[in-house]
Scaffold this motif. Sequence first.
Motif, short mmCIF file in Angstrom:
data_model
loop_
_atom_site.label_atom_id
_atom_site.label_comp_id
_atom_site.label_asym_id
_atom_site.label_seq_id
_atom_site.Cartn_x
_atom_site.Cartn_y
_atom_site.Cartn_z
N GLU A 1 -8.20 5.07 3.03
CA GLU A 1 -9.06 4.94 1.85
C GLU A 1 -8.89 3.55 1.23
O GLU A 1 -9.86 2.94 0.77
N HIS A 2 -7.65 3.04 1.24
CA HIS A 2 -7.42 1.71 0.69
C HIS A 2 -8.21 0.66 1.48
O HIS A 2 -8.82 -0.24 0.91
N ALA B 1 2.64 1.77 -3.29
CA ALA B 1 1.76 2.27 -4.35
C ALA B 1 1.36 3.72 -4.14
O ALA B 1 0.76 4.33 -5.02
N GLY B 2 1.70 4.28 -2.97
CA GLY B 2 1.39 5.68 -2.69
C GLY B 2 -0.09 5.94 -2.46
O GLY B 2 -0.59 7.04 -2.71
N ILE B 3 -0.84 4.92 -1.98
CA ILE B 3 -2.27 5.04 -1.76
C ILE B 3 -2.53 5.47 -0.32
O ILE B 3 -1.84 5.04 0.59
N ASP B 4 -3.56 6.29 -0.12
CA ASP B 4 -3.94 6.67 1.24
C ASP B 4 -4.41 5.41 1.99
O ASP B 4 -5.34 4.74 1.54
N ARG C 1 -11.94 0.95 0.70
CA ARG C 1 -12.32 0.62 -0.67
C ARG C 1 -12.08 -0.86 -0.98
O ARG C 1 -12.94 -1.54 -1.53
N ASP C 2 -10.88 -1.35 -0.61
CA ASP C 2 -10.50 -2.72 -0.99
C ASP C 2 -9.99 -3.57 0.17
O ASP C 2 -10.16 -4.79 0.16
N VAL D 1 0.84 -1.20 0.00
CA VAL D 1 0.00 0.00 0.00
C VAL D 1 0.88 1.26 0.00
O VAL D 1 0.66 2.18 -0.77
#
Length: 731
Positions: free
Chosen positions: A37-38, A31-34, A41-42, A28
């Motif tokens: 939120e990750h 990938a630079g994802i918050d 969402r998933d 995570v």
Amino acid sequence: MQDLLQQDIAAIRERFDTAFYLKRYPDVGAAGIDPIEHYCRDGWREFRDPAMDFSTQYYLRANPDVAQSGVNPYAHFILQGEAEGRKAMAPLVETDEERTARLRLEHEKSVIAEAFNAEFYVQRYEDIAQLGVDPLDHYCRDGWREGRDPNDRFSTAYYLYAHPDVEAAGINPFWHYIMTGESEGRACMPENDDWMAIPEDPRAAAERALVAEHFDADFYLLHYPQVAEAGVDPVDHYLKFGAAEGHDPSPDFSTRYYLEMNPDLAGSGVNPFWHYLSSGKAEGRDPRHPGGYRVEELIALEPLERNVKRWRRKMAPRKLLDGEALVAAILGDAEGAELIFSLGHDQYRQVSGGVQLCIQREETLAVEAGGIYLNLHPWQPLPRLAHAEEDPDPVMVLVRNGTEIGKARMSDLIAATGALRTRIAGTKVVVHHLLGHLPEQVAELIAAAGERACWLWLHDFFSICPSYTLQRNTVSYCGAPDVSSNACTLCRFGVERAAHLARMKRFFDAVQVHVLSPSEVTAELWQARSGLRAASLEVVPHMALRWSKRAEPLPEDKTPITIGFLGTPAPHKGWNVFARLVRSLAASPTYRFVYLGQREMPISGVEHVDVHVTADTPDAMIDAVRQAGVDLVLHWASWPETFSLSTYEAFAGGAYVLTNPISGNVAATVARLKRGAILEDEAALHDFVTGAKGAKLVEKLRRERAEKAVKHTLSGMGFEVWGRKKKGRKA
């Protein structure tokens, strides 16, 4: 949908543990994802946990109404479930089943302890020695299931094969043999090597034939050496034991991943590789993680300090030099000679690599000049700097003029250095690597020698970050961002890097550090990103090349295009890219693939030329490239190489180099000499090699090689600087 997502984020925000989530799931961060939120969402659908005290998987299984509703389980727990008395995690109290399993394990260990040969176990299975776990405990928990043997007189795999009732019972075979098997006269070792043969029946034969057609035996035997040691057929082993143990039949198929992603196969007894080949591939099922090796490495990535714990040795060295004995061992019969301290990170006489060759080269020149060359490297290797709170006085291994003379505490070395000052002509300190060292003690050593200066080589970027190739989470080049940036915080080296940089700055403040860079591109990057102030900075290349016309042209070369890989087959050198190129083109008669180095070959379709470059055989790789007729060397570095001896060895051996834009001095040298190609990505590499441009480049190379010879000159290392008064440019 977006409104619902924002509602979930708002519901869990105060209790969501960002640091925990990023540490447990490094993909995570990469990938630079918050993170929050990750998860909303998933993440919860992938059974990821939002905090240490909440199990997503347990909550959904324990509450089928929540699972069927499709709502975010953590949001449900916070907004409703907690008040209703629903549990966030499985109870921590030991169940009757867990207690039974623990007592059984203790009983098994007590029964087999006397017959178990721990020394045999760690010698045969080097991974167990590296892990530092208790051999007996490992065998009883996992080893027998992996087909490992408890001593040289009992074959675990054979016993289970020969006695299917024991295998069906799922019990420890060595325990069974000691308890009842031996008295029953059961055989525990095979009489010949064909005991693994699977009985021929049409269905089994067809399954084996399909698996064997796509099975990579070289890969299997290299990754699971216990199979090679047992002398059994690798395909038979995979079908009988390997799949159940999670072994992979080829680099393109992950047994564990396939079973995890296809729960319909669980408990079916169907071999996963056979299923993929016979139907799974046509159904669009993935053979391994679609994210590739980088994602797989991220998933398997462990925290840096856990890595350190695995590296730690369990026993201290028995005998250490100190006092007069240490002084005498260092001085030998060289009273009045110059003493050069060389700091490295490993036994450079045994380990093959660029840094190690540089130390050997410098050592040779020092001995030829009549000096004492004393290499110090940590007895306890570490993947970072040493920490004083763990050991304030680390043990060093001492290698004097190429011969190991013993081990000593760093404090005793410092004292011995002071005692030697009146008996030697002078002292120099050269830092080739600080992995495993305490820089604070290195500064004390320099002071004890009566010096204020040292020379530090930029063989890599360890002075900037403990990730010395500047790879975030070991898989992608980061560019050495600010230590306070999110990019650094998300990396497994981030926490350590903050203290690392502070210690490096204190070292540079305490000592006049003259930095030696093997290339211009490295000097520029180091100046821009290190934040360290050197006393001077000078570029000293490790090798120079010169081409001249041959007296007689070589005959025309009509052999297949030969593509080589030199040195250590590591991902940051581009080995994975080379392996994929091999698998896509090995069947073509147009190409020939060669690996030149010391490691065992992990893939088929490649010729292996064993090469070990030392100070005594400095041209071994160059000669091997020339003799193997290598046309193109792939050096697909995933970091900015500081020099890359293998690139220069390729040129000196008459080859061109294929690389990518971020490979540092590799790309810079290819561009400057116009000998090779710089390609944007792996797709461009494949198109280039298989297309007209690649063929034309090889034609050009072969014409040039026929008409011109190349000569090379090795660097004088530190002696190039010490032998003249010219100062390096100011940093």
